[in-house]
Design a protein around this motif. Structure first.
Motif, PDB file in Angstrom:
ATOM      1  N   SER A 233       0.869  -1.182   0.000  1.00 47.76           N
ATOM      2  CA  SER A 233       0.000   0.000   0.000  1.00 47.76           C
ATOM      3  C   SER A 233       0.901   1.225   0.000  1.00 47.76           C
ATOM      4  O   SER A 233       2.096   1.116   0.318  1.00 47.76           O
ATOM      5  CB  SER A 233      -0.882   0.026   1.250  1.00 47.76           C
ATOM      6  OG  SER A 233      -0.065   0.094   2.410  1.00 47.76           O
ATOM      7  N   THR A 234       0.341   2.375  -0.326  1.00 48.57           N
ATOM      8  CA  THR A 234       1.165   3.576  -0.178  1.00 48.57           C
ATOM      9  C   THR A 234       1.428   3.832   1.302  1.00 48.57           C
ATOM     10  O   THR A 234       2.464   4.375   1.658  1.00 48.57           O
ATOM     11  CB  THR A 234       0.529   4.810  -0.846  1.00 48.57           C
ATOM     12  OG1 THR A 234      -0.839   4.813  -0.585  1.00 48.57           O
ATOM     13  CG2 THR A 234       0.752   4.832  -2.327  1.00 48.57           C
ATOM     14  N   SER A 235       0.497   3.412   2.163  1.00 48.73           N
ATOM     15  CA  SER A 235       0.739   3.570   3.600  1.00 48.73           C
ATOM     16  C   SER A 235       2.017   2.828   4.002  1.00 48.73           C
ATOM     17  O   SER A 235       2.848   3.354   4.750  1.00 48.73           O
ATOM     18  CB  SER A 235      -0.441   3.034   4.409  1.00 48.73           C
ATOM     19  OG  SER A 235      -1.602   3.738   4.070  1.00 48.73           O
TER      20      SER A 235
ATOM     21  N   TYR B 192      -4.598  14.924   4.206  1.00 51.87           N
ATOM     22  CA  TYR B 192      -5.151  13.601   4.445  1.00 51.87           C
ATOM     23  C   TYR B 192      -4.861  13.131   5.889  1.00 51.87           C
ATOM     24  O   TYR B 192      -3.693  13.148   6.301  1.00 51.87           O
ATOM     25  CB  TYR B 192      -4.467  12.751   3.378  1.00 51.87           C
ATOM     26  CG  TYR B 192      -4.569  11.293   3.396  1.00 51.87           C
ATOM     27  CD1 TYR B 192      -5.800  10.660   3.323  1.00 51.87           C
ATOM     28  CD2 TYR B 192      -3.411  10.509   3.425  1.00 51.87           C
ATOM     29  CE1 TYR B 192      -5.861   9.290   3.285  1.00 51.87           C
ATOM     30  CE2 TYR B 192      -3.477   9.140   3.374  1.00 51.87           C
ATOM     31  CZ  TYR B 192      -4.698   8.542   3.315  1.00 51.87           C
ATOM     32  OH  TYR B 192      -4.765   7.189   3.271  1.00 51.87           O
TER      33      TYR B 192
ATOM     34  N   VAL C 247       1.144  16.220  -1.645  1.00 52.32           N
ATOM     35  CA  VAL C 247       0.142  15.281  -2.155  1.00 52.32           C
ATOM     36  C   VAL C 247      -0.359  15.901  -3.467  1.00 52.32           C
ATOM     37  O   VAL C 247      -0.861  17.021  -3.468  1.00 52.32           O
ATOM     38  CB  VAL C 247      -0.988  15.048  -1.133  1.00 52.32           C
ATOM     39  CG1 VAL C 247      -1.928  13.962  -1.624  1.00 52.32           C
ATOM     40  CG2 VAL C 247      -0.398  14.667   0.216  1.00 52.32           C
TER      41      VAL C 247
ATOM     42  N   ASN D 228      -5.449  15.568  -1.237  1.00 46.36           N
ATOM     43  CA  ASN D 228      -6.728  15.092  -0.734  1.00 46.36           C
ATOM     44  C   ASN D 228      -6.973  15.837   0.587  1.00 46.36           C
ATOM     45  O   ASN D 228      -6.137  15.723   1.472  1.00 46.36           O
ATOM     46  CB  ASN D 228      -6.622  13.568  -0.497  1.00 46.36           C
ATOM     47  CG  ASN D 228      -7.854  12.986   0.130  1.00 46.36           C
ATOM     48  OD1 ASN D 228      -8.845  13.659   0.303  1.00 46.36           O
ATOM     49  ND2 ASN D 228      -7.781  11.710   0.503  1.00 46.36           N
TER      50      ASN D 228
ATOM     51  N   ASP E  36       3.131  12.141  -2.983  1.00 45.56           N
ATOM     52  CA  ASP E  36       2.046  11.144  -2.975  1.00 45.56           C
ATOM     53  C   ASP E  36       1.164  11.417  -4.192  1.00 45.56           C
ATOM     54  O   ASP E  36       0.487  12.441  -4.261  1.00 45.56           O
ATOM     55  CB  ASP E  36       1.268  11.316  -1.660  1.00 45.56           C
ATOM     56  CG  ASP E  36       0.089  10.353  -1.517  1.00 45.56           C
ATOM     57  OD1 ASP E  36      -0.483   9.939  -2.538  1.00 45.56           O
ATOM     58  OD2 ASP E  36      -0.268  10.058  -0.362  1.00 45.56           O
TER      59      ASP E  36
ATOM     60  N   VAL F 284      -1.256   9.283  -5.615  1.00 46.80           N
ATOM     61  CA  VAL F 284      -2.278   8.250  -5.838  1.00 46.80           C
ATOM     62  C   VAL F 284      -3.433   8.753  -6.715  1.00 46.80           C
ATOM     63  O   VAL F 284      -4.084   7.970  -7.395  1.00 46.80           O
ATOM     64  CB  VAL F 284      -2.815   7.641  -4.519  1.00 46.80           C
ATOM     65  CG1 VAL F 284      -1.725   6.895  -3.775  1.00 46.80           C
ATOM     66  CG2 VAL F 284      -3.474   8.658  -3.633  1.00 46.80           C
ATOM     67  N   PHE F 285      -3.678  10.069  -6.722  1.00 44.45           N
ATOM     68  CA  PHE F 285      -4.783  10.608  -7.546  1.00 44.45           C
ATOM     69  C   PHE F 285      -4.293  11.301  -8.819  1.00 44.45           C
ATOM     70  O   PHE F 285      -5.059  12.010  -9.464  1.00 44.45           O
ATOM     71  CB  PHE F 285      -5.607  11.618  -6.716  1.00 44.45           C
ATOM     72  CG  PHE F 285      -6.377  10.994  -5.581  1.00 44.45           C
ATOM     73  CD1 PHE F 285      -7.470  10.175  -5.824  1.00 44.45           C
ATOM     74  CD2 PHE F 285      -6.010  11.223  -4.261  1.00 44.45           C
ATOM     75  CE1 PHE F 285      -8.186   9.596  -4.782  1.00 44.45           C
ATOM     76  CE2 PHE F 285      -6.720  10.653  -3.213  1.00 44.45           C
ATOM     77  CZ  PHE F 285      -7.809   9.839  -3.475  1.00 44.45           C
TER      78      PHE F 285
ATOM     79  N   SER G 112      -4.773   1.204  -5.619  1.00 45.59           N
ATOM     80  CA  SER G 112      -6.008   1.531  -4.883  1.00 45.59           C
ATOM     81  C   SER G 112      -6.846   2.536  -5.639  1.00 45.59           C
ATOM     82  O   SER G 112      -8.054   2.375  -5.775  1.00 45.59           O
ATOM     83  CB  SER G 112      -5.687   2.209  -3.563  1.00 45.59           C
ATOM     84  OG  SER G 112      -5.243   1.337  -2.626  1.00 45.59           O
ATOM     85  N   LYS G 113      -6.180   3.598  -6.088  1.00 41.83           N
ATOM     86  CA  LYS G 113      -6.904   4.672  -6.771  1.00 41.83           C
ATOM     87  C   LYS G 113      -6.730   4.553  -8.282  1.00 41.83           C
ATOM     88  O   LYS G 113      -7.704   4.665  -9.021  1.00 41.83           O
ATOM     89  CB  LYS G 113      -6.389   6.047  -6.307  1.00 41.83           C
ATOM     90  CG  LYS G 113      -6.287   6.205  -4.802  1.00 41.83           C
ATOM     91  CD  LYS G 113      -7.648   6.249  -4.147  1.00 41.83           C
ATOM     92  CE  LYS G 113      -7.600   6.648  -2.690  1.00 41.83           C
ATOM     93  NZ  LYS G 113      -7.480   5.570  -1.711  1.00 41.83           N
TER      94      LYS G 113
ATOM     95  N   ALA H  68       1.068  -1.407  -4.391  1.00 41.52           N
ATOM     96  CA  ALA H  68       1.488  -0.005  -4.529  1.00 41.52           C
ATOM     97  C   ALA H  68       2.994  -0.006  -4.774  1.00 41.52           C
ATOM     98  O   ALA H  68       3.615  -1.069  -4.889  1.00 41.52           O
ATOM     99  CB  ALA H  68       1.130   0.768  -3.257  1.00 41.52           C
TER     100      ALA H  68
HETATM  101  C1  LIG Z   1      -3.561  10.997  -0.455  1.00 41.40           C
HETATM  102  C2  LIG Z   1      -3.664   9.529  -0.176  1.00 41.40           C
HETATM  103  N1  LIG Z   1      -2.535   8.777  -0.108  1.00 41.40           N
HETATM  104  C3  LIG Z   1      -2.603   7.461   0.136  1.00 41.40           C
HETATM  105  C4  LIG Z   1      -3.806   6.820   0.328  1.00 41.40           C
HETATM  106  C5  LIG Z   1      -3.811   5.352   0.671  1.00 41.40           C
HETATM  107  O1  LIG Z   1      -3.563   4.558  -0.400  1.00 41.40           O
HETATM  108  P1  LIG Z   1      -3.234   3.005  -0.171  1.00 41.40           P
HETATM  109  O2  LIG Z   1      -4.534   2.274  -0.244  1.00 41.40           O
HETATM  110  O3  LIG Z   1      -2.320   2.655  -1.310  1.00 41.40           O
HETATM  111  O4  LIG Z   1      -2.541   2.884   1.147  1.00 41.40           O
HETATM  112  C6  LIG Z   1      -4.990   7.548   0.285  1.00 41.40           C
HETATM  113  C7  LIG Z   1      -6.278   6.888   0.526  1.00 41.40           C
HETATM  114  O5  LIG Z   1      -7.324   7.489   0.574  1.00 41.40           O
HETATM  115  C8  LIG Z   1      -4.911   8.931   0.027  1.00 41.40           C
HETATM  116  O6  LIG Z   1      -6.020   9.689   0.005  1.00 41.40           O
END
Ligand SMILES: Cc1ncc(COP(=O)(O)O)c(C=O)c1O
Length: 377
Positions: free
Chosen positions: A87-89, A113, A159, A163, A191, A193-194, A222-223, A233
């Motif tokens: 995951s990105t987390s 976020y 980001v 977000n 980051d 992801v979007f 994920s996104k 990720a």
């Molecule tokens: C800005 C941002 N980064 C990372 C994530 C998490 O992504 P992942 O599911 O890959 O951990 C989110 C999820 O909402 C997000 O909004």
């Protein structure tokens, strides 16, 4: 550990079986999008899953597909600079451990976020906020950012797009971030992801091929492909050669200790990435239609408005602050309306007059939820 008032009210609302118009949905698999199920399922049954080929960076075939994603965007990324994560987390954890000793600091944008606080706490990293300013669009307050830097600052998170504000880092801001970070050997942690969910004509560049400062770029399925359940990720290390060599060596040690991404998912990543085209088309058109509906309803009144959105899955509403944003969110849920929205303070908005709404909400729910929200305000 304590639940907030809104999540308590939401749990009670659900337990009572009351109808809910949830304008906070962020799980794409629950939003009525069409997925190519047979391709997704077939991708998980590759016979190669029967052998184990441990590699701290992840399987070469998966990393080639990730590099291909950037090549499609005309960004040159080497497979050697990519690490797959679940995951990105998890990628944030690897980066925090690569850059920081306990107590070191990382700058984060505000508003942004909420998960950052938890991710940093778990890794004993201190977060320090830098302000984003809104004036018909968002921008980084570089004065605040530079003031927030201390001898313990190791990196700056951006980001891109953010977000929930939905704004991209502009080329001039990227140049300034490069100058600030290069001078102090701090890393940019981007980051993205979007990144693909753009509402405007021009497609913003990724940070993945950034050479101007030490850089980590994060993204995932994920996104991008709307597949959060697949837990796939990546992070990319980039920037000055000597710095990158050291960062890659540290990352390799961390990733080798976990080897966390499973073989079926790694083998399926090329197919999952292809799924992004069909998913993104649906998600972007949903976001556009919901924004148009929101604008139509806002045009019929004068008290509330929305902030500019350049991309991403959210919109920020500005509402009159007769009470706290949390009181308003709880009232919208409980006082006959059954509408769930997020109060702005969840994302560090400092004033009480902001609510955050998800633009991937199914359209009928969105239109009715916004109608009720506006009628209460
Ligand atoms: C800005 C941002 N980064 C990372 C994530 C998490 O992504 P992942 O599911 O890959 O951990 C989110 C999820 O909402 C997000 O909004």
């Amino acid at each position: 550990m304590a639940p907030n008032r809104l999540s308590e009210a939401l749990a009670a609302h659900r337990a009572a079986g009351k109808p809910l118009l949830d304008l906070t949905v962020s799980n794409p698999t629950e939003c009525g999008f069409e997925y190519d199920s047979s391709t997704i399922l077939n991708a998980l049954s590759n016979p190669a899953v029967l052998s184990y080929e441990p590699n701290p960076r992840g399987l070469e075939s998966a990393r080639r597909a990730v590099a291909g994603y950037y090549a499609d965007r005309k960004e040159d990324v080497s497979t050697e600079d990519i690490f797959l994560t679940t995951s990105t987390s998890e990628a944030y954890s690897y980066i925090f451990r690569t850059l920081c000793d306990p107590g070191d600091e990382v700058l984060i944008p505000s508003p942004s976020y909420p998960l950052f606080d938890f991710l940093a706490d778990i890794q004993d990293v201190s977060l320090v906020r830098y302000a984003l300013l809104y004036d018909h669009g968002w921008q980084i307050d570089f004065h605040a950012l530079e003031r927030a830097i201390t001898p313990r600052t190791r990196g700056v998170i951006v980001v891109h797009p953010n977000n929930p504000t939905g704004h991209f880092t502009k080329p001039a801001e990227k140049a300034k971030l490069n100058a600030v970070c290069a001078e102090r050997e701090m890393a940019i942690i981007a980051d993205e992801v979007f990144l693909d969910f753009v509402l405007e004509e021009n497609r913003p560049a990724s940070f993945a091929a950034n050479l101007g400062a030490p850089t980590f770029t994060l993204s995932g399925l994920s996104k991008i492909s709307g597949l959060p359940q697949m837990k796939a990720a990546w992070l990319i290390a980039g920037g000055p050669r000597e710095w990158k060599r050291e960062a890659l060596a540290r990352l390799e040690l961390i990733a080798d200790a976990y080897l966390s991404v499973n073989a079926p998912v790694q083998l399926a990543i090329p197919r999952f990435l292809e799924q992004r085209h069909v998913f993104q088309k649906q998600a972007i058109s949903r976001v556009r239609r919901n924004l148009a509906e929101l604008d139509r309803q806002l045009a019929a009144q004068k008290v509330s408005s929305r902030l500019t959105v350049e991309g991403g899955w959210c919109v920020v509403l500005r509402v009159p602050s007769m009470r706290s944003d949390e009181d308003l969110a709880v009232a919208l849920l409980t006082a006959t309306q059954g509408v769930c929205v997020h109060p702005g303070h969840f994302y560090e908005f400092s004033a009480d007059d902001y609510l955050v709404v998800s633009l991937i909400t199914p359209e009928r729910v969105f239109a009715e939820g916004v109608r009720r929200l506006i009628s209460v305000i």
